[in-house]
Motif scaffolding. Structure first.
Motif, PDB file in Angstrom:
ATOM      1  N   SER A  89     -27.902  -2.707  -7.703  1.00  0.00           N
ATOM      2  CA  SER A  89     -27.767  -1.697  -6.662  1.00  0.00           C
ATOM      3  C   SER A  89     -29.147  -1.221  -6.225  1.00  0.00           C
ATOM      4  CB  SER A  89     -26.945  -0.518  -7.174  1.00  0.00           C
ATOM      5  OG  SER A  89     -27.667   0.175  -8.184  1.00  0.00           O
TER       6      SER A  89
ATOM      7  N   ASP B 259     -20.344   0.522  -1.058  1.00  0.00           N
ATOM      8  CA  ASP B 259     -21.731   0.471  -0.605  1.00  0.00           C
ATOM      9  C   ASP B 259     -22.079   1.683   0.255  1.00  0.00           C
ATOM     10  OD1 ASP B 259     -24.194  -1.203  -0.586  1.00  0.00           O
ATOM     11  OD2 ASP B 259     -23.882  -1.112   1.580  1.00  0.00           O
TER      12      ASP B 259
ATOM     13  N   GLY C 213     -23.805  -7.177   3.533  1.00  0.00           N
ATOM     14  CA  GLY C 213     -24.329  -5.944   2.965  1.00  0.00           C
ATOM     15  C   GLY C 213     -25.386  -5.256   3.794  1.00  0.00           C
TER      16      GLY C 213
END
Length: 484
Positions: free
Chosen positions: A424, A354, A201
């Motif tokens: 998030s 993302d 990520g």
């Protein structure tokens, strides 16, 4: 003073309510303190000093470059995406203490000498972007982005494999910024940057490109240095891309250097003929069928493995029909069967989600454009004026937004509980970063008093912070005591 403390607003529905303004030390951005601590634990101050240079005359500097960097990143993390927003939080006590390198109560006391009185101004922040737009500093920002991500990943041992996602992300602009153009595929005026992301990520690299370039333009030169760096992390390095990237030279070079790839492949007349025998009957309910093919495009140097994936889709009217798509890979069937290859590619959806979440949470406006300057501080410009590179300044904004996104990603891990429970960036901002506080100065301490309803979240963040990122100089994996 009377106007400042007078009643500003009194709602008609309840005349007992009054809104007043008073000279008190209050903040709605106490989370800036946590973000500064995450920044320090990951060593970003060292990275700034190591990779960035300040072209200004030292004797005239009021705001050191490292404080300006913190200001730019913390404003983005806290949701203040416009440059002019710095004026609204210039005296905010949380920002002042989070940005400053001074110790004790000095960030909130009256400035002496050339010390900064609060945050910088909007023009100073704009000049930071121009200074960072120099070629050496842009390369420095790319190094900060990559090395900061590496520090967060904290790879103690070399992994068996890792996967990187490469994509082109359209970034809409409004105006005529240099390099922006209308992109017919997306139907808007935009930039078309390349972005690379790790499967953990973290964003690893980015490059701003004109808005009308092809998806794969410059993709090979952009991706190779990062892929080579990833070989230090894992024995096998995968690259995952969509259908815009696979072309002969791109694929050949990946194979020459030993990288694995999985890509979506656009259909054509030849592939459709090859798929025809397998798409006449739908798969069983809830199932997906895969079929192995060997295909060579006209501009490929040799045949390659293609996996046909047959699925059921639902039309707008509600009926089901047979659909299919193609995956391309250089991995053998024995090493990675078709079902496992499909599963690996489907994880690309997480990366694409993302990318959208980054753009929404950071909301960076790539709005720098040439503005000829005829006057400076009320006087006409006498010496020749060199217009700053607006395209470079916009690339700086892009890189800063990704560094801020990585910092928020690292911070959101502090609330993670088990797999797939990390909030998030936007949710983490709401839960922790946008915490209101009252500031109390007493003795040598600065105390930020937050509402007790947020105490459990901050306590969890403090404990996880010490667990994940021990204080520099402490024994490995040894955390400091967390608040009780």
């Amino acid at each position: 003073m009377g106007e400042e403390q007078g009643t500003l607003f009194s709602p008609e529905y309840n005349r007992s309510i009054q809104v007043e303004a008073r000279s008190e030390k209050l903040t709605s951005d106490a989370g800036a303190l946590l973000m500064r601590e995450v920044m320090e634990r990951l060593g970003y101050s060292e990275l700034f000093a190591q990779h960035l240079t300040d072209p200004r005359v030292a004797e005239r500097v009021t705001h050191p470059q490292i404080e300006l960097m913190r200001t730019a990143l913390l404003l983005l993390a806290q949701g203040w995406s416009g440059q002019a927003d710095v004026g609204l939080v210039q005296a905010d006590p949380a920002f002042r203490t989070a940005v400053s390198s001074r110790r004790g109560q000095r960030p909130l006391r009256e400035a002496t000498g050339r010390e900064a009185e609060g945050l910088c101004s909007q023009p100073t922040l704009s000049r930071l972007h121009q200074d960072l737009g120099m070629q050496a500093n842009r390369e420095g920002l790319r190094s900060v982005l990559l090395k900061g991500a590496e520090r967060r990943m904290q790879r103690q041992t070399r992994q068996r494999e890792t996967t990187l996602d490469l994509d082109s992300v359209p970034y809409e602009v409004f105006g005529h910024q240099p390099g922006s153009a209308r992109n017919g595929h997306y139907g808007m005026r935009c930039y078309h940057p390349l972005v690379m992301r790790s499967e953990e990520g973290d964003y690893l690299a980015a490059k701003l490109r004109p808005g009308n370039v092809h998806t794969a333009d410059g993709g090979l030169q952009f991706a190779l240095p990062i892929l080579r760096q990833a070989q230090a992390w894992a024995e096998r390095v995968w690259l995952r891309v969509d259908a815009g990237f696979p072309e002969g030279t791109f694929l050949d070079r990946l194979e020459e250097e030993g990288f694995l790839y999985v890509a979506r492949l656009n259909g054509n007349a030849v592939l459709k003929r090859m798929a025809a025998p397998y798409v006449t009957q739908p798969p069983a309910e809830g199932q997906v069928r895969t079929h192995e093919l060997i295909y060579r495009a006209a501009k490929w140097s040799h045949p390659r493995r293609v996996v046909l994936v047959v699925v059921e889709r639902m039309r707008e009217q509600g009926e089901l029909f047979v659909d299919h798509f193609f995956l391309l890979s250089n991995v053998s069937v024995a090493d990675v069967p078709a079902e496992a290859l499909l599963e690996k590619y489907r994880k690309r959806g997480t990366a694409e989600k993302d990318f959208g979440e980054w753009k929404q949470a950071l909301d960076v406006s790539l709005s720098s454009s040439p503005r000829p300057k005829s006057h400076y501080r009320g006087k006409e410009v006498q010496t020749p004026y060199h217009e700053p590179d607006s395209f470079a300044a916009n690339e700086v904004r892009l890189l800063l937004s990704l560094i801020a996104a990585n910092l928020m990603h690292a911070a959101s891990a502090l609330l993670e509980r088990g797999e797939d429970t990390r909030p998030s960036r936007e949710r983490f901002r709401q839960l922790v970063l946008k915490t209101a506080a009252r500031v109390v100065l007493s003795g040598r301490r600065i105390t930020f008093v937050i509402d007790s309803s947020r105490a459990a979240l901050w306590r969890r963040c403090a404990r996880k912070l010490n667990q994940l990122y021990p204080v520099r100089g402490s024994p490995a994996h040894q955390a400091l005591p967390a608040p009780a």
